[in-house]
Design a protein around this motif. Sequence first.
Motif, PDB file in Angstrom:
ATOM      1  N   LEU A 281       0.827  -1.202   0.000  1.00 53.34           N
ATOM      2  CA  LEU A 281       0.000   0.000   0.000  1.00 53.34           C
ATOM      3  C   LEU A 281       0.863   1.254   0.000  1.00 53.34           C
ATOM      4  O   LEU A 281       0.564   2.226  -0.720  1.00 53.34           O
ATOM      5  CB  LEU A 281      -0.918  -0.022   1.223  1.00 53.34           C
ATOM      6  N   GLN A 282       1.938   1.262   0.767  1.00 51.20           N
ATOM      7  CA  GLN A 282       2.805   2.440   0.804  1.00 51.20           C
ATOM      8  C   GLN A 282       3.502   2.652  -0.533  1.00 51.20           C
ATOM      9  O   GLN A 282       3.683   3.804  -0.964  1.00 51.20           O
ATOM     10  CB  GLN A 282       3.838   2.283   1.914  1.00 51.20           C
ATOM     11  N   MET A 283       3.903   1.564  -1.207  1.00 48.53           N
ATOM     12  CA  MET A 283       4.564   1.711  -2.500  1.00 48.53           C
ATOM     13  C   MET A 283       3.616   2.324  -3.529  1.00 48.53           C
ATOM     14  O   MET A 283       3.978   3.265  -4.254  1.00 48.53           O
ATOM     15  CB  MET A 283       5.070   0.351  -2.981  1.00 48.53           C
ATOM     16  N   LYS A 284       2.366   1.828  -3.581  1.00 46.79           N
ATOM     17  CA  LYS A 284       1.392   2.396  -4.514  1.00 46.79           C
ATOM     18  C   LYS A 284       1.056   3.842  -4.161  1.00 46.79           C
ATOM     19  O   LYS A 284       0.907   4.697  -5.043  1.00 46.79           O
ATOM     20  CB  LYS A 284       0.122   1.540  -4.502  1.00 46.79           C
ATOM     21  N   ALA A 285       0.927   4.125  -2.861  1.00 48.78           N
ATOM     22  CA  ALA A 285       0.620   5.486  -2.435  1.00 48.78           C
ATOM     23  C   ALA A 285       1.756   6.434  -2.778  1.00 48.78           C
ATOM     24  O   ALA A 285       1.526   7.598  -3.159  1.00 48.78           O
ATOM     25  CB  ALA A 285       0.335   5.508  -0.931  1.00 48.78           C
ATOM     26  N   ASN A 286       2.993   5.970  -2.664  1.00 45.68           N
ATOM     27  CA  ASN A 286       4.142   6.803  -3.011  1.00 45.68           C
ATOM     28  C   ASN A 286       4.144   7.132  -4.499  1.00 45.68           C
ATOM     29  O   ASN A 286       4.440   8.266  -4.902  1.00 45.68           O
ATOM     30  CB  ASN A 286       5.423   6.088  -2.616  1.00 45.68           C
ATOM     31  N   GLN A 287       3.823   6.144  -5.337  1.00 43.97           N
ATOM     32  CA  GLN A 287       3.755   6.405  -6.778  1.00 43.97           C
ATOM     33  C   GLN A 287       2.670   7.424  -7.099  1.00 43.97           C
ATOM     34  O   GLN A 287       2.886   8.352  -7.898  1.00 43.97           O
ATOM     35  CB  GLN A 287       3.491   5.094  -7.516  1.00 43.97           C
TER      36      GLN A 287
END
Length: 507
Positions: A281-287
């Motif tokens: 979730l954090q990786m997608k949110a960062n993108q």
Amino acid sequence: MRIANLHHFTEHHRYYIFRGFSLSPLDEHMLSHVYQPMIGASAISLYRLLYHHVAEGRTGYSSLEQQRKLLLGLGLDMNERGRKRLIADASRLEAVGLLQTSRLFVPDNDDFVYEYELIAPLSPDEFFRNQHLALLLTDKVGKYAVIALRESFAAKEPDELAQVKLERENISVPFYELFRLNAHAYDSELEQALAEVAPDRQGAAPPPLATAGIAYGDIIMRFPRNSANRRYVERMRTDADMLAQVNYVAYKYSLDAADLCRLLDEDGMFDANGALLVDELQMKANQLYRQDRKREEERERYLARTQGRGEAEAGSSDQAPEEFPVMAEHYLPVPAQLAGRCDIHQYNMLMRNEPHTRFIQRFFPGAVPEWLDRVFERIDLNYRLPAPVINVLIHYVIGMNDAQRVTRAFIDAVAANMLVKRIDTFEKAVGYVREQIGLEAEKERQQTAAKTGAAGRSRASRSGRNGGTGSRKPAIPIVQDTGDTASISPERLEELRKLARKLDGQS
């Protein structure tokens, strides 16, 4: 147990016990056959002694006692050696998760009170799923003993059922099909009384995570009904930890409820058991955050260009902008690209008063490269550096006549360094550039000195290997031509000729 000073942990200090469980026969079996081989019999003896401070069949707190009771109960001496042994046994219990120790400061008598909170042993399934505990047990008793211990904790399934794959149907009756509760019989006084008589833990609670304030209702209202992840998202209604985690990610990356729902609806956000994969979730949110930020920066630059053209057209008939003077102590040298086109005073006045879009054009015979123009446009509109500071930056990265400086990464690094150091005036920027030039010159001198020293050491080493000479070849004496030749008599010359003819005949 971390005790920096043994005077803070003596037999005179008081302590109490808290436990919220009762040991079962299975727990006793785990303590004797699994935990004891790992941490020793003395540590397990301390655990049992602490356990029996609270009466069997009850949970909660023990009375306050002096720690001499622990030392006497374990057969330890009332000295530094005994206290160190007690600390070591408690530390082993803490390391394997059976004990948690806290130190409470009592301001009334200016002293410490120790709290020993006992934790129940893990069940066999949980223990052998815990990798570091299982590895520690393997190191202590060996691989085959661990396998035998694991088999001893569970009764085997009948062979008739184990060999056949059978279909399983859940025919259990749920609570609300059998019982009906009277909702009007809710007694708030009873709830309050039960809360008051329950053991109150005063342990330090972890600090709450920062939150975006998105409620469960806002998420579930926007979440698609036919989504495969909806059944996992619905668990947030009762899982406060999951809701707190998604709110923290939303707060960290400035997401609203719609963006958060769009991310939770993607594949791979939950595992097979429905647990939230926070890293994914954090990786997608960062993108998403980086894309939004890039679009916002482009929007700001577009609006600034549009407004700049409108202001230029509206103010074309206005008076010229005010010029700011430059003191002589703040002069920077004229770059080689502009030598002969302006003197040092004119150059510094241009750098102090001209917009960066016009100042950078003076370094190029034609158009400014597009990527370079975009870099300084972002520094101007997004980083909000003043125009004189940007011009000094242009002088530093372009006018210093070093091709290695004209890179996107170097320009961004210098601009970020200026922002961190609060360089917001022309004078501060000039001081920053002079400081950087001095640091670079000092670094270059150090590198030159290091190279010179290395070359000298290499020559000295070669000289030592060759016995003090500068060459690896041995000294060979050379015959000198003195110019003196001895004369040969005619008789001797005739004899030599006869000998030569004789040798020719033989050959």
